[in-house]
Design a protein around this motif. Structure first.
Motif, mmCIF file in Angstrom:
data_model
loop_
_atom_site.group_PDB
_atom_site.id
_atom_site.type_symbol
_atom_site.label_atom_id
_atom_site.label_comp_id
_atom_site.label_asym_id
_atom_site.label_seq_id
_atom_site.Cartn_x
_atom_site.Cartn_y
_atom_site.Cartn_z
ATOM 1 N N THR A 198 0.863 -1.185 0.000
ATOM 2 C CA THR A 198 0.000 0.000 0.000
ATOM 3 C C THR A 198 0.896 1.230 0.000
ATOM 4 O OG1 THR A 198 -1.701 -1.186 1.247
ATOM 5 C CG2 THR A 198 -1.836 1.215 1.255
ATOM 6 N N LEU A 199 0.590 2.178 -0.875
ATOM 7 C CA LEU A 199 1.380 3.406 -0.929
ATOM 8 C C LEU A 199 1.504 4.003 0.472
ATOM 9 C CD1 LEU A 199 -0.025 5.048 -4.176
ATOM 10 C CD2 LEU A 199 2.166 3.872 -3.895
ATOM 11 N N THR A 200 2.678 4.494 0.795
ATOM 12 C CA THR A 200 2.983 4.971 2.144
ATOM 13 C C THR A 200 1.961 5.981 2.653
ATOM 14 O OG1 THR A 200 5.326 4.595 1.701
ATOM 15 C CG2 THR A 200 4.789 5.984 3.587
ATOM 16 N N SER A 201 1.556 6.914 1.834
ATOM 17 C CA SER A 201 0.616 7.957 2.288
ATOM 18 C C SER A 201 -0.790 7.408 2.557
ATOM 19 C CB SER A 201 0.560 9.102 1.278
ATOM 20 O OG SER A 201 0.101 8.629 0.029
ATOM 21 N N PHE A 202 -1.054 6.170 2.160
ATOM 22 C CA PHE A 202 -2.370 5.557 2.383
ATOM 23 C C PHE A 202 -2.328 4.473 3.463
ATOM 24 C CE2 PHE A 202 -2.710 7.537 -1.712
ATOM 25 C CZ PHE A 202 -4.017 8.013 -1.752
ATOM 26 N N GLN A 203 -1.149 4.226 4.030
ATOM 27 C CA GLN A 203 -1.024 3.195 5.055
ATOM 28 C C GLN A 203 -1.661 3.647 6.367
ATOM 29 O OE1 GLN A 203 3.090 1.934 5.326
ATOM 30 N NE2 GLN A 203 3.113 1.278 3.189
ATOM 31 N N ARG A 204 -2.130 2.650 7.127
ATOM 32 C CA ARG A 204 -2.756 2.847 8.439
ATOM 33 C C ARG A 204 -4.057 3.634 8.354
ATOM 34 N NH1 ARG A 204 1.046 0.445 11.140
ATOM 35 N NH2 ARG A 204 3.206 1.023 11.198
ATOM 36 N N LYS A 205 -4.729 3.533 7.195
ATOM 37 C CA LYS A 205 -6.006 4.234 7.007
ATOM 38 C C LYS A 205 -7.121 3.284 6.586
ATOM 39 C CE LYS A 205 -3.720 8.551 5.884
ATOM 40 N NZ LYS A 205 -3.422 9.554 4.871
#
Length: 148
Positions: free
Chosen positions: A79-86
């Motif tokens: 998952t692209l870093t800016s979309f992780q943990r969401k």
């Protein structure tokens, strides 16, 4: 489309098959940004099912499924870093388990980075005794028996 409970219900997402070129691009960017694209290619990629989770038409998470008879392995889940943990990766993985059940798959495995094993355990995956190291990163093989 399969029905899943997603934390992303109010977001414009779609999960569909995606081309290998896009999968390789995201794999490299997320997993091995300092390596050439060829480093993230794996044997069997041309026969695998590659899924992508799209938000507003942009793929933000990918996973590759290697299916043989009643068994499957997912590999190179990124998952692209800016979309992780969401919730994007969670939603894609929930979809994968339902997709595999619909294909009558009984057992699914993955090679998890040890630091990510708890994430996979939250989906009912169990650690096996099989471990290995690649490029100084520790992995554990995890599995889940699917109830079809």
């Amino acid at each position: 489309m399969l029905s899943i409970n997603s934390v992303l219900e109010n977001k414009p997402i779609e999960i569909t098959e995606v081309g290998l070129d896009k999968v390789l691009e995201i794999r490299r960017e997320v997993m091995w940004p300092d390596k050439p694209i060829s480093f993230v290619e794996v044997s069997g990629d041309s026969e695998a099912v590659h899924l992508g989770l799209f938000e507003n038409g942009t793929v933000v998470s990918v996973i590759s499924l290697f299916i043989e008879n009643e068994r499957a392995q997912f590999r190179k889940f990124a998952t692209l870093t800016s979309f992780q943990r969401k919730g994007y990766g969670t939603t894609l993985l929930q979809y994968v388990f339902e997709y595999l059940k619909s294909k009558q798959i009984k057992r699914v495995t993955c090679n998890a980075r040890v630091e990510k094993a708890d994430f996979y355990a939250s989906f009912g995956m169990k650690r096996t005794p099989n471990t290995f190291e690649k490029e100084q990163v520790a992995y554990v093989v995890m599995e889940k028996i699917l109830k079809t």
